[in-house]
Scaffold this active site. Structure first.
Site, PDB file in Angstrom:
ATOM      1  N   CYS A 137      -0.873  -8.729  -8.104  1.00 40.76           N
ATOM      2  CA  CYS A 137      -0.572  -7.712  -8.963  1.00 40.76           C
ATOM      3  C   CYS A 137       0.662  -8.234 -10.054  1.00 40.76           C
ATOM      4  O   CYS A 137       0.746  -7.656 -10.850  1.00 40.76           O
ATOM      5  CB  CYS A 137       0.048  -6.675  -8.182  1.00 40.76           C
ATOM      6  SG  CYS A 137      -1.025  -5.719  -7.086  1.00 40.76           S
TER       7      CYS A 137
ATOM      8  N   CYS B 179       3.171   7.240  -6.183  1.00 38.76           N
ATOM      9  CA  CYS B 179       2.984   7.798  -5.084  1.00 38.76           C
ATOM     10  C   CYS B 179       3.777   9.061  -4.993  1.00 38.76           C
ATOM     11  O   CYS B 179       4.997   9.130  -5.071  1.00 38.76           O
ATOM     12  CB  CYS B 179       3.014   7.092  -3.883  1.00 38.76           C
ATOM     13  SG  CYS B 179       2.633   7.880  -2.249  1.00 38.76           S
TER      14      CYS B 179
ATOM     15  N   CYS C 211       3.761  -6.108 -11.465  1.00 37.96           N
ATOM     16  CA  CYS C 211       3.333  -4.789 -11.585  1.00 37.96           C
ATOM     17  C   CYS C 211       3.947  -3.802 -10.341  1.00 37.96           C
ATOM     18  O   CYS C 211       3.605  -4.560  -9.312  1.00 37.96           O
ATOM     19  CB  CYS C 211       2.065  -4.478 -11.699  1.00 37.96           C
ATOM     20  SG  CYS C 211       1.439  -2.533 -11.910  1.00 37.96           S
TER      21      CYS C 211
ATOM     22  N   CYS D 248      -6.584  12.061  -2.790  1.00 37.01           N
ATOM     23  CA  CYS D 248      -5.859  11.681  -3.737  1.00 37.01           C
ATOM     24  C   CYS D 248      -6.168  10.271  -4.280  1.00 37.01           C
ATOM     25  O   CYS D 248      -6.319   9.555  -3.547  1.00 37.01           O
ATOM     26  CB  CYS D 248      -4.294  11.815  -3.086  1.00 37.01           C
ATOM     27  SG  CYS D 248      -2.999  11.066  -4.227  1.00 37.01           S
TER      28      CYS D 248
ATOM     29  N   ASP E 112     -16.616   1.498   7.210  1.00 35.47           N
ATOM     30  CA  ASP E 112     -15.358   2.290   7.353  1.00 35.47           C
ATOM     31  C   ASP E 112     -14.803   2.313   8.939  1.00 35.47           C
ATOM     32  O   ASP E 112     -13.891   1.799   9.298  1.00 35.47           O
ATOM     33  CB  ASP E 112     -15.432   3.438   6.690  1.00 35.47           C
ATOM     34  CG  ASP E 112     -14.051   3.905   6.489  1.00 35.47           C
ATOM     35  OD1 ASP E 112     -13.006   3.294   6.242  1.00 35.47           O
ATOM     36  OD2 ASP E 112     -13.758   5.132   6.450  1.00 35.47           O
TER      37      ASP E 112
ATOM     38  N   CYS F 145      -2.295   6.503  -6.882  1.00 38.98           N
ATOM     39  CA  CYS F 145      -1.951   5.124  -6.816  1.00 38.98           C
ATOM     40  C   CYS F 145      -3.267   4.304  -7.645  1.00 38.98           C
ATOM     41  O   CYS F 145      -2.985   3.371  -8.208  1.00 38.98           O
ATOM     42  CB  CYS F 145      -1.691   4.595  -5.438  1.00 38.98           C
ATOM     43  SG  CYS F 145      -2.847   4.848  -4.176  1.00 38.98           S
TER      44      CYS F 145
ATOM     45  N   CYS G 241       0.694   9.793   3.322  1.00 39.78           N
ATOM     46  CA  CYS G 241      -0.470   9.848   2.319  1.00 39.78           C
ATOM     47  C   CYS G 241      -1.144  11.068   2.249  1.00 39.78           C
ATOM     48  O   CYS G 241      -1.675  11.685   2.963  1.00 39.78           O
ATOM     49  CB  CYS G 241      -1.378   8.677   2.764  1.00 39.78           C
ATOM     50  SG  CYS G 241      -2.667   8.458   1.981  1.00 39.78           S
TER      51      CYS G 241
HETATM   52 FE1  SF4 Z   1      -1.139  -3.783  -8.219  1.00 37.73          FE
HETATM   53 FE2  SF4 Z   1      -0.267  -1.377  -7.787  1.00 37.73          FE
HETATM   54 FE3  SF4 Z   1       0.167  -2.685 -10.239  1.00 37.73          FE
HETATM   55 FE4  SF4 Z   1      -2.457  -1.927  -9.302  1.00 37.73          FE
HETATM   56  S1  SF4 Z   1      -0.882  -0.315 -10.059  1.00 37.73           S
HETATM   57  S2  SF4 Z   1      -1.748  -3.907 -10.503  1.00 37.73           S
HETATM   58  S3  SF4 Z   1      -2.236  -2.257  -7.393  1.00 37.73           S
HETATM   59  S4  SF4 Z   1       1.073  -2.950  -8.380  1.00 37.73           S
END
Ligand code: SF4
Length: 348
Positions: free
Chosen positions: A183, A193, A186, A236, A130, A239, A209
């Protein structure tokens, strides 16, 4: 070399790591440009170390001149947790904080891996977890471990709740190829968020964030953001929780130090305010919650109490909070509690 690669991946699994993939030691130019732009906008917040020597983050040979490959390993940590509180008004801890501090865990296992590799096959190696000077997610993509979701996290076949660790090595191991996935249309995470920290696909403004604000940020939090922090006491997962790639949870892939929870995922704020420093240290030694510390968590709890979700007017609570303000020694926590009381009383 393929035999060495398979032996290395097998040894890493034995030590508790998940998947592993092999990348060239230098990332393609698009990563350097994206990093430069992200830094120029100040999205790294107060994490000044991220802006230091950005070239090193995309070129592992600047950290280890003999480096021929970067091997990235995952450490999955997802587990089934309740997304609703057991009691009204409780505060939530992110999944990555439920087990032992993964930096310590992965560093210890990484040292064993490096020793084994050196003694068995020779070569020069370095292990990072990290905080090392590497764009680990981008190397993980180049190593074929998954793709970057719009939330900025690596999406692997085990989902995105994974820690990453990297081994820089002088051994010329066979490369893996990036996966062809995305993605698609989506945008669930971008819309979910609470603070609008996802400025664009894969662009996170750390200054907004909740994970950053509740763990890394010292001092007071911007008043405009405070009402949106609840129920998050530390970290958190919003997301990642809405992401369809995280729907399936395979608890068998979790490292045992994470499967054995050290911390509950929901906390009462009264517990935090009833603890002293010694009790806190005893309870959370070796856990990531020691990073924000007791006062950092109390500050976060106060913001949650005054948040849009939790600030119902209750006379007994107000009396208790005023008493806490009177007794509080930490200036940031005291101001956060005063802010919460003002919001409860005024409804603003
Ligand atoms: Fe992609 Fe976000 Fe949908 Fe997950 S929630 S598939 S990271 S757009």
């Amino acid at each position: 070399m393929n035999e060495i690669k398979q032996a290395l991946l097998g040894k890493a699994r034995e030590l508790g790591f998940g998947r592993g993939g092999v990348s060239l030691p230098i990332l393609d130019n698009s990563n350097a440009r994206a990093l430069e732009e992200w830094l120029s906008k100040g999205y790294h917040a107060e994490m000044a170390w991220m802006a230091r020597e950005p070239q090193r983050r995309v070129d592992a040979t600047l950290s280890l001149p003999s480096c021929k490959r970067v091997v990235v390993f995952t450490l999955p940590y997802n587990q089934v947790v309740s997304e609703t509180p057991p009691q009204v008004g409780m505060l939530r801890v992110s999944r990555y904080l439920l087990g032992r501090d993964y930096h310590r865990l992965a560093e210890k296992q990484g040292k064993k891996l490096v020793r084994w590799l050196r003694e068995t096959y020779g070569g020069t190696h370095r292990f990072y977890v990290d905080a090392g000077p590497l764009l680990e997610r981008a190397f993980a993509v180049q190593a074929g471990l998954g793709f970057l979701g719009k939330h900025g996290n690596l999406i692997t076949p085990d989902g995105s709740f994974v820690f990453l660790a990297s081994l820089l090595t002088s051994l010329e191991l066979p490369l893996d190829t990036p996966v062809e996935k995305s993605c698609g249309s989506c945008r669930l995470c971008l819309d979910a968020c609470p603070t609008g920290a996802l400025k664009a696909p894969r662009v996170v403004d750390s200054r907004r964030c909740i994970s950053y604000l509740t763990i890394e940020h010292k001092g007071s939090v911007d008043e405009a953001l405070r009402p949106k922090l609840a129920p998050w006491l530390a970290g958190c997962d919003r997301c990642q929780e809405v992401c369809p790639y995280n729907r399936k949870v395979n608890e068998q892939t979790i490292h045992p130090d994470f499967a054995t929870r050290r911390v509950e995922s929901w906390f009462s704020w009264e517990t935090l305010f009833s603890m002293n420093e010694t009790q806190f240290k005893e309870a959370f030694q070796g856990n990531g919650l020691s990073r924000p510390g007791l006062n950092g968590l109390r500050r976060n709890a106060a913001y949650c109490i005054g948040s849009d979700k939790m600030r119902h007017r209750d006379e007994k609570r107000v009396v208790k909070l005023k008493e806490m303000i009177h007794n509080e020694e930490d200036a940031v926590v005291r101001e956060a509690l005063s802010w919460a009381v003002k919001r409860i009383l005024n409804g603003t």
